[in-house]
Scaffold this active site. Sequence first.
Site, short mmCIF file in Angstrom:
data_model
loop_
_atom_site.label_atom_id
_atom_site.label_comp_id
_atom_site.label_asym_id
_atom_site.label_seq_id
_atom_site.Cartn_x
_atom_site.Cartn_y
_atom_site.Cartn_z
N GLU A 47 0.85 -1.20 0.00
CA GLU A 47 0.00 0.00 0.00
C GLU A 47 0.88 1.24 0.00
O GLU A 47 1.80 1.35 0.82
CB GLU A 47 -0.91 -0.02 1.24
CG GLU A 47 -1.85 1.19 1.28
CD GLU A 47 -2.71 1.21 2.55
OE1 GLU A 47 -2.83 0.18 3.24
OE2 GLU A 47 -3.25 2.29 2.84
N GLU A 72 4.68 4.89 3.68
CA GLU A 72 4.20 6.27 3.93
C GLU A 72 5.43 7.14 4.15
O GLU A 72 6.33 6.77 4.90
CB GLU A 72 3.28 6.25 5.17
CG GLU A 72 2.94 7.58 5.79
CD GLU A 72 2.23 8.55 4.86
OE1 GLU A 72 1.18 8.18 4.29
OE2 GLU A 72 2.73 9.67 4.69
N ASP A 121 -2.62 12.03 -3.09
CA ASP A 121 -2.72 13.48 -3.31
C ASP A 121 -3.03 13.74 -4.78
O ASP A 121 -2.34 13.24 -5.66
CB ASP A 121 -1.40 14.16 -2.92
CG ASP A 121 -1.10 13.96 -1.44
OD1 ASP A 121 -2.06 13.77 -0.68
OD2 ASP A 121 0.08 13.97 -1.06
N ASP A 157 -11.47 10.32 -4.13
CA ASP A 157 -12.67 11.18 -4.13
C ASP A 157 -12.61 12.14 -5.31
O ASP A 157 -13.59 12.81 -5.59
CB ASP A 157 -12.68 12.02 -2.85
CG ASP A 157 -11.43 12.89 -2.78
OD1 ASP A 157 -10.32 12.32 -2.79
OD2 ASP A 157 -11.55 14.13 -2.73
N THR A 195 -10.94 3.62 4.23
CA THR A 195 -9.78 4.29 4.82
C THR A 195 -10.27 5.47 5.66
O THR A 195 -11.46 5.83 5.62
CB THR A 195 -8.83 4.81 3.72
OG1 THR A 195 -9.38 6.00 3.16
CG2 THR A 195 -8.60 3.79 2.63
N GLU A 196 -9.33 6.12 6.36
CA GLU A 196 -9.70 7.31 7.16
C GLU A 196 -10.29 8.40 6.25
O GLU A 196 -11.35 8.95 6.53
CB GLU A 196 -8.47 7.90 7.88
CG GLU A 196 -8.07 7.18 9.15
CD GLU A 196 -6.87 6.27 8.94
OE1 GLU A 196 -6.44 6.08 7.79
OE2 GLU A 196 -6.36 5.75 9.95
N GLU A 198 -11.50 8.10 3.22
CA GLU A 198 -12.71 7.62 2.54
C GLU A 198 -13.95 7.88 3.41
O GLU A 198 -14.97 8.36 2.93
CB GLU A 198 -12.55 6.12 2.28
CG GLU A 198 -13.67 5.49 1.49
CD GLU A 198 -13.31 4.07 1.06
OE1 GLU A 198 -12.23 3.56 1.46
OE2 GLU A 198 -14.10 3.47 0.32
C1 SAM Z 1 -4.61 12.10 1.39
S1 SAM Z 1 -3.63 11.05 2.39
C2 SAM Z 1 -4.53 9.50 2.36
C3 SAM Z 1 -4.15 8.58 3.48
C4 SAM Z 1 -4.82 7.20 3.47
N1 SAM Z 1 -4.41 6.45 2.31
C5 SAM Z 1 -6.32 7.32 3.52
O1 SAM Z 1 -6.96 7.06 2.50
O2 SAM Z 1 -6.86 7.64 4.58
C6 SAM Z 1 -2.27 10.70 1.31
C7 SAM Z 1 -1.09 10.11 2.05
O3 SAM Z 1 -0.12 9.71 1.10
C8 SAM Z 1 1.16 10.09 1.56
N2 SAM Z 1 2.01 10.28 0.37
C9 SAM Z 1 1.82 11.21 -0.60
N3 SAM Z 1 2.79 11.10 -1.53
C10 SAM Z 1 3.60 10.10 -1.13
C11 SAM Z 1 4.78 9.52 -1.66
N4 SAM Z 1 5.34 10.00 -2.79
N5 SAM Z 1 5.36 8.51 -1.00
C12 SAM Z 1 4.82 8.04 0.16
N6 SAM Z 1 3.71 8.55 0.72
C13 SAM Z 1 3.09 9.56 0.09
C14 SAM Z 1 0.92 11.37 2.34
O4 SAM Z 1 1.95 11.62 3.28
C15 SAM Z 1 -0.42 11.08 3.00
O5 SAM Z 1 -0.29 10.48 4.27
#
Ligand code: SAM
Length: 217
Positions: A47, A72, A121, A157, A195-196, A198
């Site tokens: 993941e 992460e 993101d 989303d 997920t959180e 979601e």
């Molecule tokens: C919007 S959050 C979603 C978190 C989780 N997947 C959820 O759905 O609740 C996106 C996560 O991806 C991580 N992330 C973004 N780009 C990344 C990268 N290049 N490598 C590792 N993690 C990354 C961010 O730090 C963040 O915690």
Amino acid sequence: MARMRTKRHIPERLERCKERWFENPLQNKGEWRKTCGFPEDVELWLEIGCGKGKFCTEMAKLNPDVLYIALERDTSVILAAIEKAHEQEIPNLFFLNVDANLLENYFAEDEIDRMFLNFSDPWSRRNKPKRRLTYRDFLVQYKKMLKNGGQIRMKTDNDILFDFSLEEFEFCGFELSELTRELQNSEYDKDNVRTEFEQKFIDQGIGIKRVVATNKK
Ligand SMILES: C[S@@+](CC[C@H](N)C(=O)[O-])C[C@H]1O[C@@H](n2cnc3c(N)ncnc32)[C@H](O)[C@@H]1O
């Protein structure tokens, strides 16, 4: 105040959970099953961007025969996920605090069976599509590490990111299936682990976009 609390004592808290994460993951490339004490024929699921770990902890518990690795880049965020796995003593869940940009350094060709990209993101406002985790340069990397027939399961989303990703998957030769723009009201919701992020989007009435992209070599 709550935010500060979560960031305190990070090295000590990581040290307490050191059986769950890898300080030098580079040396495990091609050896993840062996390193984690699993037979060579178990599936490895990865993941990317696991956040605070709700999805990976539930998925690992639901799939005890799978080796699940969650990645992460934000240390203060992954710490929450690592502590969850440590407290719940989930034996098949491990963590990498690294950036997905460097994925090829950590995983060998054909090493991964399934990948999850949950609410990555979108990089939509800043108009930087090359940073999206489904940009073709990333997909080319994933294709190498994924087995033939391996899957990327994506949820978001964000319509812009979703439409962009569908095009990129097809450009890179993935086969698309189980596509929906309203996961919470679809037949696929039955087995879906939220997920959180979601859950927050569903609470706001936003349709969850979801697709499975299968690797064809
Ligand atoms: C919007 S959050 C979603 C978190 C989780 N997947 C959820 O759905 O609740 C996106 C996560 O991806 C991580 N992330 C973004 N780009 C990344 C990268 N290049 N490598 C590792 N993690 C990354 C961010 O730090 C963040 O915690």
